[in-house]
Design a protein around this motif. Sequence first.
Motif, PDB file in Angstrom:
ATOM      1  N   CYS A 190       0.841  -1.192   0.000  1.00 26.02           N
ATOM      2  CA  CYS A 190       0.000   0.000   0.000  1.00 26.02           C
ATOM      3  C   CYS A 190       0.879   1.245   0.000  1.00 26.02           C
ATOM      4  N   GLU A 191       0.279   2.347  -0.443  1.00 29.93           N
ATOM      5  CA  GLU A 191       0.968   3.639  -0.358  1.00 29.93           C
ATOM      6  C   GLU A 191      -0.009   4.656   0.204  1.00 29.93           C
TER       7      GLU A 191
ATOM      8  N   THR B 270       5.251   3.768   1.656  1.00 28.80           N
ATOM      9  CA  THR B 270       4.950   2.458   1.089  1.00 28.80           C
ATOM     10  C   THR B 270       5.103   1.412   2.183  1.00 28.80           C
TER      11      THR B 270
ATOM     12  N   ASP C  61      11.972  -1.775  -3.684  1.00 30.73           N
ATOM     13  CA  ASP C  61      10.682  -1.895  -2.992  1.00 30.73           C
ATOM     14  C   ASP C  61      10.807  -2.743  -1.732  1.00 30.73           C
TER      15      ASP C  61
ATOM     16  N   THR D 230      10.090   0.871   6.210  1.00 28.25           N
ATOM     17  CA  THR D 230       8.827   1.484   6.643  1.00 28.25           C
ATOM     18  C   THR D 230       8.112   0.607   7.653  1.00 28.25           C
TER      19      THR D 230
END
Length: 230
Positions: A35-36, A41, A177, A184
């Motif tokens: 998700c962002e 992210t 990613d 994150t």
Amino acid sequence: MQPAPQRQYRYYDFITATFVTVLLCSNLIGPSKICELWGFTFGAGILFFPISYLFGDILTEVYGYARARRVVWTGFGALAFASLMTVVVLRLPPAPGFAGQEALQSVFGSTPRIVLASLAAFWAGEFANSYVLARMKVATEGRHLWWRAIGSTALGAVVDTAIFYPVAFLGVWATRDVLMVMATNYVLKVVWEIIALPVTYRVVAALKRAESEDYFDRGTDFTPFSLQPE
């Protein structure tokens, strides 16, 4: 000589069931979606999975490492069975006219890599979390719960994150990613712990009063490979 009967607790089973529920839902529903939000992210499962660390802290703080260990193994067994059941159900041939196979495959058809990563990361991260908290409790003589909760989660989350994302997604997602989501998610797990500290304090205090228990792991055998309660 008859062994001493094991002490019975009022809320231990309830906490175990809640822990396993959170674990299953967060692992089966959220981990494969990126998700962002507001420029960040992250993996969708991160919104709920850190709750399992809160329960790990509460279990170790109130009942001790050995009883928390039993709950971790219970969660591991439930997650392993859910993974096996998912594989069997998806591999069964659908009946003629059944139109939901592709949808089920899309939602629950995690690759063996993701299943293995989830099991290994959960097992290692939860045991690291409980071990650190139990050791810190003895070292601080039961003071500074906030420091124990944050410190144990910080290490447990490192172990969990460092295992799960590389094993599950390196080579599938772009390396950038994978690294971004790892960073994150780690920060979010620790922030979750900090935000939840008032709740942790209240629940721990209430359980200690209700159970008349505040366990210190002095002389505990910290091997993870045991189901003995003490």
